[in-house]
Structures are given as structure tokens and as C-alpha cells.
Motif scaffolding. Structure first.
Motif, PDB file in Angstrom:
ATOM      1  N   GLU A   7      32.962  -5.725  66.288  1.00  0.00           N
ATOM      2  CA  GLU A   7      34.322  -5.910  66.803  1.00  0.00           C
ATOM      3  C   GLU A   7      35.193  -6.642  65.783  1.00  0.00           C
ATOM      4  N   LEU A   8      34.624  -7.674  65.157  1.00  0.00           N
ATOM      5  CA  LEU A   8      35.375  -8.410  64.143  1.00  0.00           C
ATOM      6  C   LEU A   8      35.735  -7.504  62.967  1.00  0.00           C
ATOM      7  N   LEU A   9      34.820  -6.683  62.535  1.00  0.00           N
ATOM      8  CA  LEU A   9      35.088  -5.752  61.438  1.00  0.00           C
ATOM      9  C   LEU A   9      36.204  -4.776  61.815  1.00  0.00           C
ATOM     10  N   ILE A  10      36.157  -4.268  63.030  1.00  0.00           N
ATOM     11  CA  ILE A  10      37.213  -3.359  63.510  1.00  0.00           C
ATOM     12  C   ILE A  10      38.564  -4.067  63.511  1.00  0.00           C
ATOM     13  N   LEU A  11      38.596  -5.299  64.013  1.00  0.00           N
ATOM     14  CA  LEU A  11      39.849  -6.046  64.056  1.00  0.00           C
ATOM     15  C   LEU A  11      40.380  -6.344  62.652  1.00  0.00           C
ATOM     16  N   VAL A  12      39.506  -6.705  61.745  1.00  0.00           N
ATOM     17  CA  VAL A  12      39.924  -6.997  60.370  1.00  0.00           C
ATOM     18  C   VAL A  12      40.499  -5.749  59.713  1.00  0.00           C
ATOM     19  N   LEU A  13      39.789  -4.651  59.792  1.00  0.00           N
ATOM     20  CA  LEU A  13      40.254  -3.417  59.146  1.00  0.00           C
ATOM     21  C   LEU A  13      41.512  -2.865  59.816  1.00  0.00           C
ATOM     22  N   ALA A  14      41.582  -2.956  61.134  1.00  0.00           N
ATOM     23  CA  ALA A  14      42.783  -2.496  61.832  1.00  0.00           C
ATOM     24  C   ALA A  14      43.985  -3.360  61.463  1.00  0.00           C
ATOM     25  N   SER A  15      43.803  -4.674  61.384  1.00  0.00           N
ATOM     26  CA  SER A  15      44.883  -5.579  60.994  1.00  0.00           C
ATOM     27  C   SER A  15      45.334  -5.299  59.565  1.00  0.00           C
ATOM     28  N   PHE A  16      44.387  -5.045  58.684  1.00  0.00           N
ATOM     29  CA  PHE A  16      44.714  -4.679  57.300  1.00  0.00           C
ATOM     30  C   PHE A  16      45.586  -3.429  57.274  1.00  0.00           C
ATOM     31  N   ARG A  17      45.189  -2.428  58.044  1.00  0.00           N
ATOM     32  CA  ARG A  17      45.929  -1.158  58.024  1.00  0.00           C
ATOM     33  C   ARG A  17      47.314  -1.300  58.636  1.00  0.00           C
ATOM     34  N   VAL A  18      47.438  -2.040  59.747  1.00  0.00           N
ATOM     35  CA  VAL A  18      48.739  -2.251  60.372  1.00  0.00           C
ATOM     36  C   VAL A  18      49.662  -3.018  59.412  1.00  0.00           C
ATOM     37  N   THR A  19      49.118  -4.017  58.739  1.00  0.00           N
ATOM     38  CA  THR A  19      49.905  -4.786  57.770  1.00  0.00           C
ATOM     39  C   THR A  19      50.407  -3.893  56.649  1.00  0.00           C
ATOM     40  N   ARG A  20      49.526  -3.089  56.090  1.00  0.00           N
ATOM     41  CA  ARG A  20      49.927  -2.171  55.006  1.00  0.00           C
ATOM     42  C   ARG A  20      50.976  -1.187  55.482  1.00  0.00           C
ATOM     43  N   LEU A  21      50.788  -0.708  56.693  1.00  0.00           N
ATOM     44  CA  LEU A  21      51.739   0.239  57.270  1.00  0.00           C
ATOM     45  C   LEU A  21      53.132  -0.384  57.355  1.00  0.00           C
ATOM     46  N   LEU A  22      53.220  -1.609  57.816  1.00  0.00           N
ATOM     47  CA  LEU A  22      54.518  -2.258  57.990  1.00  0.00           C
ATOM     48  C   LEU A  22      55.162  -2.694  56.678  1.00  0.00           C
ATOM     49  N   VAL A  23      54.361  -3.139  55.718  1.00  0.00           N
ATOM     50  CA  VAL A  23      54.920  -3.719  54.500  1.00  0.00           C
ATOM     51  C   VAL A  23      55.143  -2.685  53.402  1.00  0.00           C
ATOM     52  N   TYR A  24      54.257  -1.686  53.278  1.00  0.00           N
ATOM     53  CA  TYR A  24      54.290  -0.825  52.095  1.00  0.00           C
ATOM     54  C   TYR A  24      54.512   0.668  52.349  1.00  0.00           C
ATOM     55  N   ASP A  25      54.033   1.203  53.427  1.00  0.00           N
ATOM     56  CA  ASP A  25      54.018   2.658  53.588  1.00  0.00           C
ATOM     57  C   ASP A  25      55.418   3.236  53.765  1.00  0.00           C
ATOM     58  N   THR A  26      55.660   4.386  53.124  1.00  0.00           N
ATOM     59  CA  THR A  26      56.973   5.020  53.195  1.00  0.00           C
ATOM     60  C   THR A  26      57.281   5.532  54.603  1.00  0.00           C
ATOM     61  N   ILE A  27      56.263   5.826  55.392  1.00  0.00           N
ATOM     62  CA  ILE A  27      56.490   6.340  56.742  1.00  0.00           C
ATOM     63  C   ILE A  27      57.209   5.310  57.615  1.00  0.00           C
ATOM     64  N   THR A  28      57.114   4.028  57.250  1.00  0.00           N
ATOM     65  CA  THR A  28      57.785   2.988  58.023  1.00  0.00           C
ATOM     66  C   THR A  28      58.980   2.387  57.279  1.00  0.00           C
ATOM     67  N   ASP A  29      59.540   3.138  56.332  1.00  0.00           N
ATOM     68  CA  ASP A  29      60.776   2.691  55.669  1.00  0.00           C
ATOM     69  C   ASP A  29      61.865   2.376  56.690  1.00  0.00           C
ATOM     70  N   TRP A  30      61.930   3.158  57.746  1.00  0.00           N
ATOM     71  CA  TRP A  30      62.964   2.977  58.771  1.00  0.00           C
ATOM     72  C   TRP A  30      62.869   1.611  59.445  1.00  0.00           C
ATOM     73  N   VAL A  31      61.662   1.042  59.500  1.00  0.00           N
ATOM     74  CA  VAL A  31      61.493  -0.289  60.095  1.00  0.00           C
ATOM     75  C   VAL A  31      62.066  -1.354  59.164  1.00  0.00           C
ATOM     76  N   ARG A  32      61.845  -1.193  57.863  1.00  0.00           N
ATOM     77  CA  ARG A  32      62.282  -2.183  56.876  1.00  0.00           C
ATOM     78  C   ARG A  32      63.749  -2.034  56.471  1.00  0.00           C
ATOM     79  N   ARG A  33      64.293  -0.844  56.603  1.00  0.00           N
ATOM     80  CA  ARG A  33      65.652  -0.554  56.106  1.00  0.00           C
ATOM     81  C   ARG A  33      66.731  -1.524  56.600  1.00  0.00           C
ATOM     82  N   PRO A  34      66.740  -1.936  57.877  1.00  0.00           N
ATOM     83  CA  PRO A  34      67.788  -2.887  58.311  1.00  0.00           C
ATOM     84  C   PRO A  34      67.652  -4.277  57.673  1.00  0.00           C
ATOM     85  N   PHE A  35      66.508  -4.549  57.051  1.00  0.00           N
ATOM     86  CA  PHE A  35      66.224  -5.885  56.545  1.00  0.00           C
ATOM     87  C   PHE A  35      66.100  -5.965  55.029  1.00  0.00           C
TER      88      PHE A  35
END
Length: 112
Positions: A7-35
Motif C-alpha cells: 500500500e505504501l509503495l502504491i501511495l508513493v508511486l501514485a503521489s509521484f505521478r500526480v505531482t509530475r502530472l500537475l507540475v510538468y505534463d503538457t496535458i495539464t497546461d490548462w491547470v497551470r496557465r492561469p498561474f
């Protein structure tokens, strides 16, 4: 609540992926654009580099700073993943998918 190592491994890897998605991935540019504002500069070698400038003041600036820092976003992404893991177990399959994706991303970096 005690977690199994899996469970801890799943949480760590999922948190890593969500973080990368929000900070770096182009698919979420729309989230970052207002900021964020992207600024292009040509360096001494003639290469174009893109920098992020945080927009606004107050809450807008706070969120912009948050979304430009993977360490900062990682704390909140981890809280989101863990909180939903505890209180909304229906989302556990989603976190498993994100964990698999996060593990895959790490393996690609390792063997790239």
C-alpha cells in the motif's frame, strides 16, 4: 492506520505521478496557465530557453508558486492521495493505475 509495504509503495508511486502530472505534463497546461507565464530567452549559444514566471499576487501567486515546485506540489498531492485512500476507497483502483504509470515513468528514466 498501519499500511502494508505494498500500500505504501502504491501511495508513493501514485503521489509521484500526480505531482509530475500537475507540475510538468503538457496535458495539464490548462491547470497551470492561469498561474504561470512562459518566457522565452535566447542563451549565449543561440538556443531558446523557456522559463516560467509566476503571475499575480495573493492566492494566484501562491498557487503559481505551488505549481512551479515539485517539492511543494508533492506534499499536497501526497495528502490528496493518502486522504482519498483512507476516506474514499472507491478511488484505490485509480491510485493503482497512477502507481503503475509512476513506476513505468521511473523505469523509462532509469533505462533511457
Amino acid at each position: 492506520m498501519g499500511l502494508t509495504w505494498m500500500e505504501l509503495l502504491i501511495l508513493v508511486l501514485a503521489s509521484f505521478r500526480v505531482t509530475r502530472l500537475l507540475v510538468y505534463d503538457t496535458i495539464t497546461d490548462w491547470v497551470r496557465r492561469p498561474f504561470h507565464k512562459e518566457v522565452e530567452q535566447v542563451n549565449e549559444d543561440g538556443e531558446t530557453e523557456v522559463f516560467i514566471e509566476v503571475k499575480g499576487k495573493g492566492l494566484q501567486r501562491f498557487i503559481g508558486e505551488l505549481l512551479s515546485c515539485h517539492w511543494c506540489t508533492g506534499v499536497w498531492a501526497s495528502a490528496l492521495v493518502y486522504g482519498t485512500f483512507l476516506f474514499f476507497p472507491i478511488l484505490i483502483p485509480l491510485w493503482i493505475i497512477f502507481a503503475i504509470s509512476g513506476g513505468t515513468a521511473l523505469l523509462f528514466k532509469l533505462f533511457d
